[in-house]
Design a protein around this motif. Structure first.
Motif, short mmCIF file in Angstrom:
data_model
loop_
_atom_site.label_atom_id
_atom_site.label_comp_id
_atom_site.label_asym_id
_atom_site.label_seq_id
_atom_site.Cartn_x
_atom_site.Cartn_y
_atom_site.Cartn_z
N SER A 165 70.48 34.67 35.05
CA SER A 165 71.25 35.88 34.75
C SER A 165 70.39 37.07 34.36
CB SER A 165 72.24 35.59 33.62
OG SER A 165 73.08 34.50 33.94
N LEU A 166 69.19 36.86 33.86
CA LEU A 166 68.36 37.96 33.41
C LEU A 166 67.72 38.70 34.59
CD1 LEU A 166 66.55 36.30 30.36
CD2 LEU A 166 68.54 37.81 30.34
N PHE A 167 67.29 39.91 34.32
CA PHE A 167 66.69 40.77 35.35
C PHE A 167 65.39 40.15 35.85
CE2 PHE A 167 64.05 44.63 36.39
CZ PHE A 167 64.71 44.91 37.58
N ASN A 168 65.32 39.90 37.15
CA ASN A 168 64.17 39.22 37.73
C ASN A 168 63.57 40.08 38.84
OD1 ASN A 168 62.23 37.39 38.39
ND2 ASN A 168 63.63 35.79 39.11
N ALA A 192 65.51 41.76 28.99
CA ALA A 192 65.83 41.56 30.41
C ALA A 192 67.33 41.41 30.66
CB ALA A 192 65.09 40.34 30.94
N VAL A 193 68.14 41.60 29.62
CA VAL A 193 69.60 41.54 29.79
C VAL A 193 70.07 42.81 30.50
CG1 VAL A 193 71.81 41.47 28.60
CG2 VAL A 193 69.91 40.07 27.78
N ILE A 194 70.82 42.64 31.58
CA ILE A 194 71.31 43.79 32.36
C ILE A 194 72.65 44.25 31.80
CG2 ILE A 194 71.94 44.62 34.66
CD1 ILE A 194 70.24 42.39 35.84
N SER A 202 66.10 51.21 44.52
CA SER A 202 66.36 50.53 45.79
C SER A 202 65.38 49.39 46.06
CB SER A 202 66.28 51.55 46.94
OG SER A 202 65.00 52.18 46.95
N ASP A 203 64.16 49.47 45.48
CA ASP A 203 63.18 48.40 45.68
C ASP A 203 63.36 47.25 44.70
OD1 ASP A 203 62.39 49.64 43.39
OD2 ASP A 203 60.29 49.90 43.96
N GLY A 204 64.36 47.34 43.83
CA GLY A 204 64.65 46.27 42.88
C GLY A 204 64.08 46.49 41.50
N SER A 205 63.28 47.53 41.31
CA SER A 205 62.69 47.80 39.99
C SER A 205 63.67 48.56 39.12
CB SER A 205 61.39 48.59 40.15
OG SER A 205 61.65 49.86 40.74
N ALA A 206 63.42 48.54 37.81
CA ALA A 206 64.28 49.25 36.86
C ALA A 206 63.96 50.74 36.87
CB ALA A 206 64.10 48.68 35.47
N VAL A 207 64.99 51.57 36.79
CA VAL A 207 64.79 53.01 36.74
C VAL A 207 64.07 53.39 35.45
CG1 VAL A 207 65.97 55.24 36.60
CG2 VAL A 207 66.78 53.49 38.21
N ASN A 208 64.49 52.80 34.35
CA ASN A 208 63.86 53.06 33.05
C ASN A 208 63.30 51.76 32.50
OD1 ASN A 208 63.07 53.79 30.48
ND2 ASN A 208 64.93 54.94 30.01
N PRO A 209 61.98 51.50 32.67
CA PRO A 209 61.40 50.23 32.21
C PRO A 209 61.35 50.10 30.69
CG PRO A 209 59.69 51.73 32.99
CD PRO A 209 60.99 52.37 33.32
N TRP A 210 61.65 51.17 29.96
CA TRP A 210 61.69 51.10 28.51
C TRP A 210 63.04 50.61 28.00
CZ3 TRP A 210 57.32 51.66 25.73
CH2 TRP A 210 56.23 52.27 26.36
N LYS A 211 63.99 50.44 28.92
CA LYS A 211 65.31 49.92 28.55
C LYS A 211 65.62 48.59 29.23
CE LYS A 211 67.52 54.40 27.61
NZ LYS A 211 68.65 55.29 27.95
N LEU A 212 64.98 48.33 30.36
CA LEU A 212 65.22 47.09 31.10
C LEU A 212 63.89 46.55 31.63
CD1 LEU A 212 67.20 45.01 32.30
CD2 LEU A 212 67.36 46.50 34.34
N CYS A 213 63.57 45.33 31.24
CA CYS A 213 62.32 44.68 31.67
C CYS A 213 62.66 43.40 32.44
CB CYS A 213 61.45 44.34 30.48
SG CYS A 213 60.98 45.78 29.48
N SER A 214 61.73 42.97 33.24
CA SER A 214 61.95 41.76 34.04
C SER A 214 61.56 40.51 33.26
CB SER A 214 61.13 41.83 35.33
OG SER A 214 59.74 41.82 35.04
N ILE A 215 62.05 39.35 33.75
CA ILE A 215 61.68 38.08 33.13
C ILE A 215 60.16 37.91 33.18
CG2 ILE A 215 61.87 35.58 33.33
CD1 ILE A 215 64.65 35.91 34.43
N GLN A 216 59.55 38.35 34.29
CA GLN A 216 58.11 38.23 34.43
C GLN A 216 57.38 38.97 33.30
OE1 GLN A 216 56.39 36.42 36.49
NE2 GLN A 216 54.32 37.24 36.29
#
Length: 486
Positions: A165-168, A192-194, A202-216
């Protein structure tokens, strides 16, 4: 090194030679001379800060960890890097120091300066042959993003199946290997909670990485956090080494340093070479004899795991401290109960005990460095994400610096505390009037407590899932989580 060489070679860059035995009448350095000398030390600090963390990572990057040959090469690289480093230090504290003391300071400083120039030329000549990994920006930025995002989302509830479920998202051409989700430090998973407010490109990355991070990103931060308790245990271990390196010279000064029946005396500072000899002898024995045997016995690529290797080093350090304490008690007892050999340069009777009694503890000191210090360096390199390996290379030296500060604090604490007791100061200038052996035993007790702490941390620690140290050769293909071991 060039600046330091100039301070010795050019008369206008150092005070005039003092021709009298009365130091108070000697002319001191001018402000300009002192500033020029300090600038040389400053350049050395900057250079060492850049070289030491990076050359470890850069050297290991020349091997391909995806192949068995590359994995063996990485393990051997750390052993032989420390071997050559120690051998170079041995030459420095013997041959170079002799030239500086008996021939010329200018020549003694000029030789390492010329060797540094030669190494730079050799390095750039082979530049085209090296494997060079392109940097992807500061890895600390990603760490900060995870911490900030997790703090902002601290009130959110984690999903039942975080790995699904987390942003991957993993960027293309990323240096870092993919890390599986782990249950430790679940607070960080909240970054990483969406949420409905989070936007994705569009490439799958977060628009604001300071609010949404990936599991990686989260798992990379977890790798860093997991290492910290292990790193903290190394400070106590290294403190025992620093303490012995400091006081073994004073012990030698108040021991019989004569060799045979002649008048030649081994310089007190030269006894630290026996620690380096112990290390340089232990490394090839461990790398060429013990590892192949243990590999057959345990089925693991490295023979034993890195944490097991570090733990063995801590045990050897405890044995070393006990031996050091017993030897010092024997030295002091002989100084107080038997005829002495004169007065040491800094005062105090010289014990009739041969200074060669100090050799066993110094050899043991080298052996514990072979296991723990090299194990630490390799452990940090393998457990940090690939884009943090330069930071990983600096962790050992950070621990060494921390141990120096802790050693200074312990010496001050022992001085301040014991000087008020009836028994007197444990660490006076005249060791015959003190109880240095008690100090060794005190640090051994701290080391024993630290060993228990290390075992708890090692039992709790989870290796990176892709690390070859946790996958037995006979179990390749099985679930890595079934092979979590100390």
């Amino acid at each position: 090194m060039a600046v330091l060489t100039l301070t010795a070679a050019i008369s206008k860059l150092h005070p005039p030679k003092c021709s009298t035995s009365d130091i108070s009448t000697c002319v001191g350095p001018t402000a300009w001379e002192m500033a020029f000398l300090l600038s040389g030390f400053g350049f050395l600090v900057i250079g060492a800060g850049g070289i030491r963390p990076c050359n470890l990572a850069f050297g290991a990057d020349q091997f391909n960890p995806a192949t068995k040959t590359g994995q063996k090469g990485i393990r051997s690289f750390f052993n032989w890097y420390y071997f050559t480093f120690t051998f170079a230090v041995m030459l420095s504290v013997t041959l170079i120091v002799y030239i500086q003391s008996n021939v010329s300071w200018a020549i003694g400083l000029g030789i390492p300066a010329a060797l540094m120039l030669f190494s730079c030329v050799l390095f750039f000549m082979g530049s085209r042959l090296y494997v060079k990994l392109k940097p992807e920006g500061s890895p600390l930025t990603s760490v900060a993003q995870v911490l900030v995002a997790a703090t902002k989302k601290r009130k959110l509830k984690l999903p039942d199946e975080p790995s699904l479920s987390l942003f991957n998202y993993i960027p293309k051409n990323s240096l870092n290997s993919k890390l599986s989700h782990t249950d430790q430090f679940r607070f960080l998973d909240k970054s990483a909670v969406i949420t409905p407010k989070d936007q994705i490109n569009s490439d799958g990355s977060a628009v604001n990485p300071w609010k949404l991070c990936s599991i990686q990103q989260v798992e990379e931060v977890k790798c860093l956090v997991r290492v910290m308790p292990i790193w903290a245990s190394s400070i106590i271990f290294l403190t025992s080494i620093v303490l012995q390196d400091t006081y073994v010279v004073f012990q030698a000064l108040q021991s019989d340093r004569r060799l045979g029946s002649g008048d030649f005396k081994v310089p007190a500072a030269s006894y630290t070479i026996f620690s380096m000899l112990g290390l340089t002898l232990c490394i090839p024995i461990y790398d060429r004899l013990m590892v192949p045997y243990l590999r057959k016995l345990t089925g693991k690529q490295g023979g034993i795991t890195l944490l097991q290797r570090m733990g063995i080093g801590i045990v050897f350090s405890l044995i070393t401290l006990l031996v050091a304490g017993l030897v010092e008690a024997h030295r002091r007892n002989m100084a107080l109960t038997r005829p002495t050999l004169g007065i040491a340069p800094k005062g105090g009777q010289i014990s009739s005990m041969s200074a060669l009694w100090l050799v066993p503890q110094l050899f043991l000191n080298g052996i514990c460095q072979c296991f723990n210090c090299i194990g630490q360096i390799e452990f940090y390199y393998k457990q940090f994400p690939e884009n943090m390996r330069s930071i990983a290379g600096s962790f050992f030296f950070l621990g060494l610096a921390g141990s120096s500060y802790l050693n200074g604090f312990l010496v001050y604490f022992v001085h301040h505390t014991t000087s008020r007791t009836k028994g007197g100061d444990w660490l006076p200038e005249d060791l015959n009037k003190g109880k240095l052996d008690y100090c060794y035993f005190l640090v051994a007790v701290l080391g024993f407590i630290n060993f228990g702490y290390f075992l708890v941390c090692a039992k709790w620690y989870r290796y990176k899932a892709d690390d070859d140290e946790i996958i037995e050769l006979s179990d390749i293909g099985k679930n890595p989580t079934e092979n979590i071991i100390v």
